[in-house]
Design a protein around this motif. Structure first.
Motif, PDB file in Angstrom:
ATOM      1  N   LYS A 162       0.843  -1.190   0.000  1.00  0.00           N
ATOM      2  CA  LYS A 162       0.000   0.000   0.000  1.00  0.00           C
ATOM      3  C   LYS A 162       0.893   1.261   0.000  1.00  0.00           C
ATOM      4  CE  LYS A 162      -3.996  -0.293   2.094  1.00  0.00           C
ATOM      5  NZ  LYS A 162      -5.000  -0.421   3.170  1.00  0.00           N
ATOM      6  N   THR A 209      -2.213   1.479   8.206  1.00  0.00           N
ATOM      7  CA  THR A 209      -1.533   0.634   7.222  1.00  0.00           C
ATOM      8  C   THR A 209      -0.358  -0.103   7.849  1.00  0.00           C
ATOM      9  OG1 THR A 209      -2.171   2.195   5.492  1.00  0.00           O
ATOM     10  CG2 THR A 209      -0.448   0.621   4.937  1.00  0.00           C
ATOM     11  N   LEU A 235      -7.821 -11.393   3.635  1.00  0.00           N
ATOM     12  CA  LEU A 235      -8.231 -10.419   2.617  1.00  0.00           C
ATOM     13  C   LEU A 235      -9.750 -10.293   2.577  1.00  0.00           C
ATOM     14  CD1 LEU A 235      -5.798 -11.447  -0.272  1.00  0.00           C
ATOM     15  CD2 LEU A 235      -5.751  -9.288   0.982  1.00  0.00           C
ATOM     16  N   TRP A 280     -10.796  -7.023   0.465  1.00  0.00           N
ATOM     17  CA  TRP A 280      -9.675  -6.703  -0.420  1.00  0.00           C
ATOM     18  C   TRP A 280      -9.377  -7.858  -1.365  1.00  0.00           C
ATOM     19  CZ3 TRP A 280      -5.482  -4.724   3.575  1.00  0.00           C
ATOM     20  CH2 TRP A 280      -5.931  -3.532   4.159  1.00  0.00           C
ATOM     21  N   GLU A 281      -8.671  -7.526  -2.438  1.00  0.00           N
ATOM     22  CA  GLU A 281      -8.076  -8.511  -3.342  1.00  0.00           C
ATOM     23  C   GLU A 281      -6.559  -8.450  -3.172  1.00  0.00           C
ATOM     24  OE1 GLU A 281      -9.855 -10.523  -5.153  1.00  0.00           O
ATOM     25  OE2 GLU A 281     -11.812  -9.583  -4.826  1.00  0.00           O
ATOM     26  N   ARG A 282      -5.862  -9.469  -3.655  1.00  0.00           N
ATOM     27  CA  ARG A 282      -4.390  -9.442  -3.551  1.00  0.00           C
ATOM     28  C   ARG A 282      -3.792  -8.228  -4.243  1.00  0.00           C
ATOM     29  NH1 ARG A 282      -4.234 -15.337  -4.707  1.00  0.00           N
ATOM     30  NH2 ARG A 282      -3.385 -14.824  -6.765  1.00  0.00           N
ATOM     31  N   SER A 283      -4.418  -7.814  -5.341  1.00  0.00           N
ATOM     32  CA  SER A 283      -3.904  -6.658  -6.083  1.00  0.00           C
ATOM     33  C   SER A 283      -3.993  -5.362  -5.279  1.00  0.00           C
ATOM     34  CB  SER A 283      -4.663  -6.498  -7.407  1.00  0.00           C
ATOM     35  OG  SER A 283      -6.048  -6.338  -7.161  1.00  0.00           O
ATOM     36  N   ASP A 284      -4.854  -5.336  -4.237  1.00  0.00           N
ATOM     37  CA  ASP A 284      -4.986  -4.134  -3.411  1.00  0.00           C
ATOM     38  C   ASP A 284      -3.812  -3.963  -2.458  1.00  0.00           C
ATOM     39  OD1 ASP A 284      -7.519  -3.480  -4.469  1.00  0.00           O
ATOM     40  OD2 ASP A 284      -8.513  -4.857  -3.079  1.00  0.00           O
ATOM     41  N   LYS A 328      -0.304   1.729  -4.904  1.00  0.00           N
ATOM     42  CA  LYS A 328      -1.038   2.236  -6.062  1.00  0.00           C
ATOM     43  C   LYS A 328      -0.071   2.882  -7.054  1.00  0.00           C
ATOM     44  CE  LYS A 328      -4.993   0.945  -4.497  1.00  0.00           C
ATOM     45  NZ  LYS A 328      -5.638  -0.232  -5.101  1.00  0.00           N
ATOM     46  N   SER A 336       2.303 -10.868  -5.243  1.00  0.00           N
ATOM     47  CA  SER A 336       0.865 -10.668  -5.090  1.00  0.00           C
ATOM     48  C   SER A 336       0.054 -11.375  -6.174  1.00  0.00           C
ATOM     49  CB  SER A 336       0.534  -9.167  -5.110  1.00  0.00           C
ATOM     50  OG  SER A 336       0.934  -8.571  -6.340  1.00  0.00           O
TER      51      SER A 336
END
Length: 410
Positions: free
Chosen positions: A11, A41, A61, A66-70, A74, A103
């Motif tokens: 994150k 975080t 998750l 959330w998803e793993r991509s989160d 960013k 991820s």
């Protein structure tokens, strides 16, 4: 005890380090900073890394939506989250775990676990008395004694379900893997505590749950000594309490009840108990509980978990200042290492100056938007104020927005 934590590409945490210098974290860690700076975080990152060894990242998750991509930063083109944790295992030695989590694959592709025993460690034939290193990369795990083995399918960390006894590795050396499992399964996050969830009936659970949803069943399953300690500690917060316990109803469902010493007072179930009391009840229940020995009597919940680390987000939520002061003093005395976040300057006033200097970290945003950390009372502007003011007054007087802007330019 966790003494050093580093993580990159989780994150807003890019090349993030706590404590951020050559010193070590203490038993109590307090994170302050503006909204959106990254305090929560940091707690999420510690909890996430612990889940890699527990082996239940998907459930973790899902509980957050959330998803793993989160998980990755960013705008980052990198897919790997790199981390390291250093633990001081009391009376035994130093344990360091370094890894790289992909991820997309949902697992660590590289890991290194090293254990260095204390010179005073007794040679009892159980703990290794020499330095042990396990390396994992490209599907192969090796140790520094020449042993190696191919690893099949796994998720999270290669160490989470690694069958050490049948691996062929040295029996004493694999104790380092068990130590890693022990310390990381000892992390309990209470960041998602919800009074609405704590008001529910529940049937069972090894702890209070992700959001407190199994509080009633967990309190019910405490040992008699733990129940006594639970009520004694709760009574220090709410002296008018006459009782606080869980009762079993139809089909084994448990519900939490309290009663208070007032004229014509009646017993209240959790649906009518105030938010602050429920939060404190969950914190106390989780901190007095220990993992029961196998020989314990049938009255104790066999799934009960005793944790060594507790993570609490916005500690002051739902509590008046007098109660919060008692919570802070309580957490300073518990056996667990405690990480908290807060927006309240009052929290700092409840800390002695020497504790505040060591324990309070400012989380701020750097120029690139990533989160940084520094000991709050080592910042010159703040240290100067601490000579004349209490910790909370220094917090208010320095101005976090101005201070954060200054740090982001440095």
């Amino acid at each position: 005890m966790l003494t050093n934590f580093k993580i990159d590409n989780f994150k807003s945490l890019t090349d993030f380090s706590l404590p951020g210098d050559e010193s070590s974290l203490g038993k109590f860690v307090c994170l302050i900073g503006l909204n959106g700076a990254g305090k929560s975080t940091v707690l999420q990152a510690v909890d996430f890394v612990s889940q890699l060894v527990i082996g239940d990242v998907s459930k973790w998750l899902s509980s957050r939506g959330w998803e793993r991509s989160d998980l990755v930063g960013k705008g980052s083109k990198k897919r790997n989250i790199n981390f390291s944790m250093h633990f001081l295992v009391e009376g035994i030695g130093d344990l360091t775990w370094v890894g790289s989590y992909n991820s997309q694959q949902g697992r660590c592709t590289k890991e290194e676990l090293s254990f260095v025993p204390f010179p005073s460690l007794k040679d009892d034939g159980f703990f290794p008395t020499r330095s042990v290193v396990f390396n994992f990369e490209s599907g192969v795990i090796r140790d520094n004694a020449g042993w190696r083995r191919d690893v099949g399918d796994y998720t999270g960390s290669v160490f989470n379900k690694f069958k050490a006894p049948s691996s062929g590795a040295n029996r004493n050396d694999v104790v380092a893997i068990y130590l890693l499992r022990y310390v990381l399964r000892g992390v309990k996050s209470l960041e998602l505590l919800s009074p609405q969830l704590m008001r529910r009936s529940s049937k069972g659970g090894g702890d209070v749950g992700v959001g407190g949803e199994t509080l009633a069943a967990f309190v019910y399953g405490l040992s008699p000594q733990e129940k006594e300690q639970f009520f004694e500690k709760l009574l220090e917060f709410y002296p008018r309490l006459d009782s606080a316990s869980s009762k079993s109803g139809k089909y084994g469902w448990k519900r939490f009840f309290i009663s208070e010493r007032y004229e014509n007072s009646t017993e209240l179930d959790a649906r009518h108990v105030n938010d602050g009391l429920l939060r404190i009840a969950a914190i106390i229940a989780q901190t007095v509980a220990k993992t029961p020995p196998r020989y314990d009597d049938a009255k104790v919940n066999p799934q009960q978990r005793g944790y060594q680390f507790v993570l609490l987000d916005e500690i002051e939520n739902g509590m008046n200042p007098e109660v919060v002061e008692r919570v802070v003093k309580y957490l300073l005395e518990v056996r667990q290492q405690v990480f908290v976040t807060t927006h309240s300057p009052l929290i700092l006033n409840y800390l002695a100056d020497d504790v505040a200097r060591k324990s309070v970290f400012l989380i701020y945003r750097r120029k690139d938007g990533s989160s940084g950390a520094t000991r709050f009372f080592e910042i010159k502007d703040v240290a100067d104020r601490l000579e004349l003011m209490g910790p909370g007054e220094a917090f208010l007087d320095v101005g976090l927005e101005r201070l954060g802007a200054k740090l982001s330019r440095s």
